[in-house]
Design an enzyme around this catalytic site. Structure first.
Site, mmCIF file in Angstrom:
data_model
loop_
_atom_site.group_PDB
_atom_site.id
_atom_site.type_symbol
_atom_site.label_atom_id
_atom_site.label_comp_id
_atom_site.label_asym_id
_atom_site.label_seq_id
_atom_site.Cartn_x
_atom_site.Cartn_y
_atom_site.Cartn_z
ATOM 1 N N LYS A 19 21.531 -4.976 11.329
ATOM 2 C CA LYS A 19 22.240 -5.586 12.470
ATOM 3 C C LYS A 19 23.734 -5.242 12.395
ATOM 4 C CE LYS A 19 23.428 -10.155 14.272
ATOM 5 N NZ LYS A 19 22.845 -10.084 15.607
ATOM 6 N N LYS A 125 6.806 -8.559 24.963
ATOM 7 C CA LYS A 125 6.368 -9.051 23.667
ATOM 8 C C LYS A 125 5.346 -8.122 23.026
ATOM 9 C CE LYS A 125 8.491 -13.045 23.815
ATOM 10 N NZ LYS A 125 9.288 -13.709 22.829
ATOM 11 N N ILE A 449 20.322 -21.427 33.857
ATOM 12 C CA ILE A 449 19.167 -21.749 33.011
ATOM 13 C C ILE A 449 19.551 -22.592 31.800
ATOM 14 C CG2 ILE A 449 17.154 -20.726 31.845
ATOM 15 C CD1 ILE A 449 17.302 -20.385 34.934
ATOM 16 N N GLY A 450 20.827 -22.665 31.477
ATOM 17 C CA GLY A 450 21.222 -23.588 30.410
ATOM 18 C C GLY A 450 22.383 -23.103 29.578
ATOM 19 N N CYS A 534 18.267 -11.305 16.086
ATOM 20 C CA CYS A 534 17.339 -11.938 15.143
ATOM 21 C C CYS A 534 17.184 -13.419 15.458
ATOM 22 C CB CYS A 534 17.881 -11.823 13.726
ATOM 23 S SG CYS A 534 18.067 -10.125 13.196
ATOM 24 N N TRP A 579 7.701 -20.559 18.181
ATOM 25 C CA TRP A 579 8.879 -19.923 17.585
ATOM 26 C C TRP A 579 9.278 -20.574 16.262
ATOM 27 C CZ3 TRP A 579 12.253 -18.857 22.591
ATOM 28 C CH2 TRP A 579 11.608 -17.862 23.318
ATOM 29 N N CYS A 661 10.535 -17.045 30.741
ATOM 30 C CA CYS A 661 10.970 -15.661 30.936
ATOM 31 C C CYS A 661 9.988 -14.760 30.199
ATOM 32 C CB CYS A 661 12.387 -15.477 30.442
ATOM 33 S SG CYS A 661 12.791 -16.412 28.972
ATOM 34 N N HIS A 712 19.706 -9.655 31.050
ATOM 35 C CA HIS A 712 19.547 -8.820 29.852
ATOM 36 C C HIS A 712 20.383 -7.554 29.917
ATOM 37 C CE1 HIS A 712 15.850 -11.299 29.407
ATOM 38 N NE2 HIS A 712 16.440 -11.432 28.243
ATOM 39 N N CYS A 744 17.590 -16.001 33.247
ATOM 40 C CA CYS A 744 17.456 -16.704 31.961
ATOM 41 C C CYS A 744 18.851 -17.203 31.579
ATOM 42 C CB CYS A 744 16.901 -15.723 30.922
ATOM 43 S SG CYS A 744 16.585 -16.441 29.303
HETATM 44 C C1 LIG Z 1 15.171 -16.491 24.349
HETATM 45 N N1 LIG Z 1 14.837 -15.825 23.123
HETATM 46 C C2 LIG Z 1 14.634 -16.520 21.945
HETATM 47 C C3 LIG Z 1 13.492 -16.236 21.180
HETATM 48 N N2 LIG Z 1 13.247 -16.895 20.049
HETATM 49 C C4 LIG Z 1 14.103 -17.856 19.648
HETATM 50 N N3 LIG Z 1 13.839 -18.542 18.526
HETATM 51 N N4 LIG Z 1 15.226 -18.158 20.340
HETATM 52 C C5 LIG Z 1 15.526 -17.512 21.491
HETATM 53 O O1 LIG Z 1 16.564 -17.800 22.098
HETATM 54 N N5 LIG Z 1 12.624 -15.302 21.600
HETATM 55 C C6 LIG Z 1 12.768 -14.636 22.852
HETATM 56 C C7 LIG Z 1 14.200 -14.515 23.222
HETATM 57 C C8 LIG Z 1 14.853 -13.540 22.295
HETATM 58 N N6 LIG Z 1 16.202 -13.463 22.588
HETATM 59 C C9 LIG Z 1 17.188 -13.588 21.684
HETATM 60 C C10 LIG Z 1 18.466 -13.539 22.192
HETATM 61 C C11 LIG Z 1 19.526 -13.638 21.345
HETATM 62 C C12 LIG Z 1 19.324 -13.771 19.987
HETATM 63 C C13 LIG Z 1 20.514 -13.840 19.137
HETATM 64 O O2 LIG Z 1 21.590 -13.666 19.625
HETATM 65 N N7 LIG Z 1 20.389 -14.073 17.860
HETATM 66 C C14 LIG Z 1 21.544 -14.184 17.020
HETATM 67 C C15 LIG Z 1 21.396 -15.331 16.067
HETATM 68 C C16 LIG Z 1 21.362 -16.659 16.759
HETATM 69 C C17 LIG Z 1 21.689 -17.747 15.765
HETATM 70 O O3 LIG Z 1 20.810 -18.336 15.171
HETATM 71 N N8 LIG Z 1 22.942 -17.938 15.550
HETATM 72 C C18 LIG Z 1 23.475 -18.862 14.551
HETATM 73 C C19 LIG Z 1 23.900 -18.102 13.323
HETATM 74 C C20 LIG Z 1 24.922 -17.080 13.687
HETATM 75 C C21 LIG Z 1 25.249 -16.169 12.521
HETATM 76 O O4 LIG Z 1 24.704 -15.101 12.421
HETATM 77 N N9 LIG Z 1 26.169 -16.595 11.672
HETATM 78 C C22 LIG Z 1 26.615 -15.751 10.603
HETATM 79 C C23 LIG Z 1 28.066 -16.013 10.329
HETATM 80 C C24 LIG Z 1 28.903 -15.694 11.562
HETATM 81 C C25 LIG Z 1 30.390 -15.671 11.307
HETATM 82 O O5 LIG Z 1 30.831 -15.922 10.210
HETATM 83 O O6 LIG Z 1 31.107 -15.360 12.257
HETATM 84 C C26 LIG Z 1 25.747 -16.019 9.400
HETATM 85 O O7 LIG Z 1 25.059 -17.045 9.377
HETATM 86 O O8 LIG Z 1 25.734 -15.179 8.519
HETATM 87 C C27 LIG Z 1 24.660 -19.612 15.116
HETATM 88 O O9 LIG Z 1 25.098 -19.298 16.230
HETATM 89 O O10 LIG Z 1 25.097 -20.549 14.450
HETATM 90 C C28 LIG Z 1 21.778 -12.903 16.262
HETATM 91 O O11 LIG Z 1 22.878 -12.826 15.672
HETATM 92 O O12 LIG Z 1 20.924 -12.008 16.221
HETATM 93 C C29 LIG Z 1 18.048 -13.830 19.471
HETATM 94 C C30 LIG Z 1 16.950 -13.736 20.328
HETATM 95 N N1 LIG Z 2 17.891 -22.972 28.098
HETATM 96 C C1 LIG Z 2 17.747 -21.705 27.401
HETATM 97 C C2 LIG Z 2 16.529 -20.968 27.831
HETATM 98 C C3 LIG Z 2 16.392 -19.600 27.281
HETATM 99 S S1 LIG Z 2 14.808 -18.935 27.456
HETATM 100 C C4 LIG Z 2 18.979 -20.867 27.673
HETATM 101 O O1 LIG Z 2 19.551 -21.030 28.745
HETATM 102 O O2 LIG Z 2 19.368 -20.070 26.845
HETATM 103 ZN ZN LIG Z 3 14.698 -17.642 29.293
#
Ligand SMILES: CN1c2c(nc(N)[nH]c2=O)NC[C@@H]1CNc1ccc(C(=O)N[C@@H](CCC(=O)N[C@@H](CCC(=O)N[C@@H](CCC(=O)O)C(=O)O)C(=O)O)C(=O)O)cc1
Ligand SMILES: N[C@@H](CCS)C(=O)O
Ligand SMILES: [Zn+2]
Length: 773
Positions: A19, A125, A449-450, A534, A579, A661, A712, A744
């Protein structure tokens, strides 16, 4: 001889190194050479790690930069025009990333002839998982060509490091069935053109001395469409004939082969991999059919889809029964049920987990150690693995007797669920009247959507709060300021129904998991969702209940800032289930009902506090649909019941929304109607409202918010484009039942896109209102 084998390793890295490498490259902070070197070091490290775990068959060509289906499309030359590929030779990174993410109009893209408006390939998916692949775009004229024999290059790369690997290929039939034709032609009709390219790949590998290739055909775990069985026969005859010295392992996973078992056994492969976790039902038939002794059987006895430690003794018994039926442990492989892509890397780095729970878990590295132990047992007898079996027994016993797992109050509540608890008071028409009187919204009401952008600043504040360098009050004040700014901006933009923005949430599932009893969460348990994105699924390990309100305070604070309605915002029970990593000692529907009851309390409290619209998101509702039609009815029944259990405690005048979605709606439209949400928002912009067809032909009775903005993509459509989409929607759905919203949530977008796009959403709604009078 038996062999410890693996089908695929998580690509993202134990600290999400891939990443970081990708996002640095996209941000212009590194160049192509750096990205490629970082990716190569990561996959080399992963292979070395698997070797150290005692794995004999280590996969290669299982670690794409972005997505393995995309990699196959580019390797096979299945690249639409406009992405800068000239019809021969290797495909540039710029082309691959434009296919994955849409063109950015950047200088390197222009230099390579990539059209500035080239959209990303559709994403969907991967079977019933939370991993998304990019859908190859084909048509009747598609010609395949080997742009680069990447499995060969990666085999050679590993060989140079002293490792003989087992390259992984997505099978030709699965590749075609996962693709989409843009002209309505049959993708399978392209098979005769595709097979020579597969033959070329296999010949190259054989010439390099490669012994085994894993060819994945997971479509065998589904109800095959017409023509697929013949296509598989043709494809496997061709592949087996292409390089006679090369051993092909036919791999299917995610469910039993069932009625495709005979077909799978008849295909000419040197070995067959069975998912003996989800597909354990196949085993007696496989043994009875007597897979010829000269063919290898790969036994996927270690669960690649969940994080629980394997019942090693049970798995060993299974392997022994297989060995006995085959007259010995010869030609057996022991492996995970599927690629380990779907689990985190190493539970060893989790220092915040309850020790008892931690002992019950196995991530990729631990799963491979289990595979190795089982193989050793087959080779040297049970005594050789007595310690491992004993440790597994002890962990299971400890988990079973852990008094924190069962909560009698939860069981009692569940037993008391009565049919009327699944039912709103009045039918939709009466509710709609009561809600219209209460809310007094205009026709074509606008909403979102939120989530609003999860900016770097927000993530950093949360990380600082987690580290303790930002105190509770400071973090809270920061989030409140973000929320207030978002409320003011939505008012100014003219949005009718506001959202608080979800700034306080790390993830829509993890956030709730962290507040529910029965859930645990990891620090580094990341699993790839798509590209560099992730998720860290929480772990359900005990009975689920809600010790305290979860969203109420944020809703109250947001609503106090405005006279317009602010939606309550919850993640639904079915999505919370899919999830998360779910406990394996209770049926999934029971766990889902527990979550539904917890959410029901939250819904009731939001309503009691004056919340008039509550959205219960169910984006994973469709994803959970079993791969086989025969199992779908039962799933849809309990999934609908769980949603209704969470949503039905409210009065007629309280409006329940849901959101989905990533869905193909045709096969679940009846269930969506049965959920009986007052309004559903869905993703329709990318398909230009085609997805509404299911709702129109079903005569869906309740309100719908078809997305008019594809969130997206970084592209911001103008209001004319959104208006045109809305007109298409209004031609299908009565105006009084239409909402206007994006596809979304906007958490992955930036404010520079969100502000103008939402202004266009509002303008489009106003235009439609004007046209109505
Ligand atoms: C709607 N979607 C989701 C799915 N599944 C889920 N469980 N949640 C979802 O929202 N499946 C279908 C889709 C998939 N879409 C997405 C969209 C976006 C992401 C995403 O952006 N993921 C982030 C991580 C999100 C998260 O948990 N963030 C935490 C931790 C952040 C982080 O990485 N912190 C760092 C330190 C950062 C710093 O120091 O600046 C760390 O911990 O090391 C948070 O916000 O607190 C991503 O980064 O990939 C995923 C699925
Ligand atoms: N309320 C959530 C739905 C994502 S599927 C959002 O707005 O991110
Ligand atoms: Zn959605």
């Amino acid at each position: 001889m038996s062999i410890a084998a693996n089908l695929g390793f998580p690509r993202i890295g134990r600290r999400r190194e891939l990443k970081a490498a990708l996002e640095a490259f996209w941000a212009g902070q590194s160049d192509e050479a750096v990205l490629l070197a970082r990716a190569a070091a990561l996959r080399g490290g992963h292979q070395a790690l698997q070797g150290a775990c005692g794995i004999g068959h280590i996969p290669s060509h299982d670690a794409p930069l972005y997505d393995h289906v995309l990699d196959h499309a580019t390797m096979l030359g299945a690249i639409p025009a406009g992405y800068g590929w000239r019809g021969e030779g290797p495909v540039s990174l710029a082309t691959s990333f434009a296919l994955a993410r849409g063109a950015r109009g950047s200088e390197p893209e222009r230099a390579r002839g990539i059209a500035a408006d080239a959209p990303a390939l559709e994403m969907t998916k991967w079977f019933d998982t939370n991993y998304h692949y990019l859908v190859p775009r084909l048509d009747a004229d598609t010609r395949f060509v080997l742009t680069e024999n990447r499995p060969l290059a990666l085999y050679a790369e590993a060989l140079a490091d002293g490792r003989r690997t087992r390259p992984v290929l997505l099978g030709p039939v699965t590749f075609l069935l996962l693709s989409k034709t843009v002209d309505g032609s049959q993708a399978l009709a392209l098979l005769p053109r595709l097979l020579p390219v597969y033959a070329e790949i296999l010949r190259g590998l054989a010439a390099a001395g490669c012994a085994w290739v894993q060819v994945d055909e997971p479509v065998l775990a589904t109800d095959l469409p017409p023509g697929a069985a013949d296509a598989l026969r043709l494809a496997w005859r061709s592949m087996a004939g292409a390089a006679p010295g090369l051993n092909l392992l036919l791999a299917s996973y995610f469910g039993p082969l069932g009625d495709n078992l005979e077909l799978a056994l008849s295909l000419p492969s040197a070995g067959l991999h069975l998912d003996l976790v989800r597909g354990a039902a196949d085993l007696p038939a496989v043994l009875a059919a007597g897979l010829p002794r000269d063919r290898w059987l790969s036994c996927g006895v270690v669960d690649g889809r969940n994080v629980w430690r394997t019942d090693l003794r049970g798995a060993f018994r299974t392997l022994e029964s297989v060995a006995q039926a085959r007259g010995g442990a010869g030609r057996l492989m022991v492996s995970p049920s599927c690629s380990l892509l779907h689990v985190p890397v190493d539970v060893g780095q989790e220092d915040g987990l309850d020790p008892a729970l931690k002992r019950s878990l196995a991530f990729a590295v631990q799963k491979l150690a289990e595979v190795r132990a089982l193989t050793l047992g087959l080779e040297q007898g049970e005594g050789a693995i007595a310690d491992a079996l004993g440790a597994s027994d002890a962990a299971r016993a400890a988990r079973k007797s852990d008094s924190r797992v069962s909560d009698p109050a939860v069981a009692a509540r569940l037993a008391a669920v009565a049919p009327e608890m699944l039912q709103r008071g009045a039918p939709y028409a009466r509710r709609a009247t009561a809600q219209a009187a209460r809310l007094a919204l205009p026709v074509f009401p606008t909403t979102s959507i939120g989530s609003w952008p999860q900016t770097a600043e927000i993530r950093q504040a949360r990380a600082a709060h987690g580290r303790g360098t930002l105190d509770d009050a400071g973090y809270d004040a920061f989030l409140l300021a973000e929320t207030e700014a978002a409320i003011r901006w939505q008012e100014e933009a003219g949005v009718d129904v506001l959202v608080h923005g979800e700034f306080e949430r790390n993830d829509m599932v993890k956030y709730f998991g962290e507040q529910l009893a029965g859930y645990a969460f990891t620090r580094h348990g990341w699993v790839q969702s798509y590209g560099s994105r992730c998720v860290a699924p929480p772990i359900i390990w005990g009975d689920v209940s809600r010790p305290a309100p979860m969203t109420l305070a944020w809703w109250q604070r947001a609503q106090a800032l405005t006279a317009r309605p602010v939606k309550g915002m919850l993640t639904g029970p079915v999505t919370m289930l899919h999830w998360s990593f779910v406990r394996d000692d209770l049926p999934r529907d029971v766990v889902c009902r527990q979550i539904a009851l917890a959410l029901r309390d939250e819904v009731a409290e939001l309503e009691a506090a004056g919340c008039a619209i509550i959205q219960i998101d169910e984006p994973a509702f469709r994803e959970g649909l079993p791969l086989r039609r025969a199992e779908q009815t039962n799933y849809l029944r309990w999934a609908v019941e769980c949603f209704r259990l969470s949503a039905s405690a409210v009065a007629d005048g309280t409006q329940i929304h849901t959101h989905m979605c990533y869905a193909e709606f045709n096969d679940i439209i009846g269930a969506i109607a049965a959920m009986d949400a007052d309004a559903i928002s869905i993703e329709t912009a990318r398909s230009r409202m085609e997805l509404l067809e299911a709702f129109e032909s079903f005569d869906y009775p309740n309100a719908i918010g078809p997305g008019v903005w594809d969130i997206h993509s970084p592209r911001v459509p103008d209001s004319a484009e959104m208006t045109a989409l809305l007109r298409r929607a209004a031609a299908r759905i009565p105006a009084e039942r239409l909402w206007v919203n994006p596809d979304c949530g906007c958490k992955t977008r930036g404010w520079a896109e969100v502000r103008p796009a939402m202004a266009h959403v509002v303008a489009a709604a106003r235009q439609l209102r004007a046209e109505l009078v």
